[in-house]
Design an enzyme around this catalytic site. Structure first.
Site, PDB file in Angstrom:
ATOM      1  NE  ARG A 151      -3.156   2.731   2.516  1.00  9.29           N
ATOM      2  CZ  ARG A 151      -4.399   3.046   2.830  1.00  9.29           C
ATOM      3  NH1 ARG A 151      -5.270   2.107   3.017  1.00  9.29           N
ATOM      4  NH2 ARG A 151      -4.764   4.283   2.954  1.00  9.29           N
TER       5      ARG A 151
ATOM      6  NE  ARG B 146      -6.745   6.042  -1.105  1.00  8.95           N
ATOM      7  CZ  ARG B 146      -7.028   6.435   0.134  1.00  8.95           C
ATOM      8  NH1 ARG B 146      -7.628   5.621   0.966  1.00  8.95           N
ATOM      9  NH2 ARG B 146      -6.711   7.631   0.537  1.00  8.95           N
TER      10      ARG B 146
ATOM     11  CG  ASP C  76     -12.071   1.776   4.652  1.00 11.51           C
ATOM     12  OD1 ASP C  76     -10.990   1.951   5.246  1.00 11.51           O
ATOM     13  OD2 ASP C  76     -12.472   2.498   3.722  1.00 11.51           O
TER      14      ASP C  76
ATOM     15  CG  ASP D  90      -8.654   2.447   1.698  1.00  7.22           C
ATOM     16  OD1 ASP D  90      -8.065   2.256   2.777  1.00  7.22           O
ATOM     17  OD2 ASP D  90      -9.368   3.431   1.459  1.00  7.22           O
TER      18      ASP D  90
HETATM   19  N1  ROI Z   1     -13.295   7.172  -4.196  1.00  8.74           N
HETATM   20  C1  ROI Z   1     -13.837   6.070  -4.739  1.00  8.74           C
HETATM   21  N2  ROI Z   1     -14.597   6.178  -5.828  1.00  8.74           N
HETATM   22  N3  ROI Z   1     -13.620   4.833  -4.219  1.00  8.74           N
HETATM   23  C2  ROI Z   1     -12.844   4.658  -3.108  1.00  8.74           C
HETATM   24  O1  ROI Z   1     -12.660   3.521  -2.645  1.00  8.74           O
HETATM   25  C3  ROI Z   1     -12.271   5.801  -2.511  1.00  8.74           C
HETATM   26  N4  ROI Z   1     -11.508   5.688  -1.395  1.00  8.74           N
HETATM   27  C4  ROI Z   1     -11.021   6.749  -0.783  1.00  8.74           C
HETATM   28  C5  ROI Z   1     -11.232   8.154  -1.294  1.00  8.74           C
HETATM   29  C6  ROI Z   1      -9.888   8.794  -1.540  1.00  8.74           C
HETATM   30  C7  ROI Z   1     -12.009   8.931  -0.258  1.00  8.74           C
HETATM   31  N5  ROI Z   1     -11.982   8.182  -2.537  1.00  8.74           N
HETATM   32  C8  ROI Z   1     -12.520   7.060  -3.089  1.00  8.74           C
HETATM   33  O2  ROI Z   1     -10.327   6.575   0.324  1.00  8.74           O
END
Ligand code: ROI
Length: 159
Positions: free
Chosen positions: A83, A92, A97, A95
């Site tokens: 990452r 990134r 979450d 991610d």
């Molecule tokens: N925007 C989209 N479309 N998908 C994401 O997973 C995503 N993740 C983020 C931020 C940068 C807020 N924008 C994103 O962390």
């Protein structure tokens, strides 16, 4: 415990492969079983617009891990997949979450669960609804009602 949902997002270094490999890695964690996964979705970036579109997905896991141990495992997978995070709300590689942890609410320096962004993020809400159409999210309410209030924002389900 079921009813634990994890959101995945990537917009660097072959995002589809990043998501698929993170799902496999998650299922390989001791005491974690992926029981359901959404389709892949593409979505325009939330945040700076001069970055690639994202690939997003949501999985449900069955786990006996406490939330913070699960978070450790998610962060380890992020590290294993190299990452990088170049700027706030920027691109990134991967991610992971923790979105929902059963009926629990958690709020400390590492974890805020249910994830406070769920209601405003089409790229989380729609894949979540695909695999948990009847979900009631602590403090946020029924997913059906959240969906009604959340425009798709260019989100597309991939074949
Ligand atoms: N925007 C989209 N479309 N998908 C994401 O997973 C995503 N993740 C983020 C931020 C940068 C807020 N924008 C994103 O962390």
């Amino acid at each position: 415990m079921k009813g634990v949902f994890i959101g995945l997002g990537s917009n660097l270094a072959d995002p589809i492969a990043q998501i698929e490999s993170a799902i496999l890695a998650l299922n390989d964690v001791d005491e974690v079983t992926v029981v359901s996964r959404s389709s892949l979705y593409s979505s325009p970036p939330m945040g700076p617009q001069d970055q690639p579109d994202y690939i997003n997905a949501v999985v449900e896991v069955d786990t006996t891990l406490f939330a913070h141990k699960l978070l450790d495992a998610l962060q380890e997978i992020e590290q294993q997949q190299g990452r990088v995070r170049e700027r706030h709300w920027g691109e990134r590689t991967i991610d992971l979450d923790l979105l929902v942890y059963g009926n629990n609410t958690l709020d400390d320096e590492r974890l805020n669960v249910p994830h406070p962004g769920i209601a405003e993020r089409a790229f989380v809400l729609y894949p979540l609804a695909e695999i948990a159409a009847d979900l009631k999210i602590p403090t946020l309410g029924n997913i059906e009602q959240l969906l009604e209030a959340c425009p798709r924002d260019g989100l597309e389900r991939m074949e």
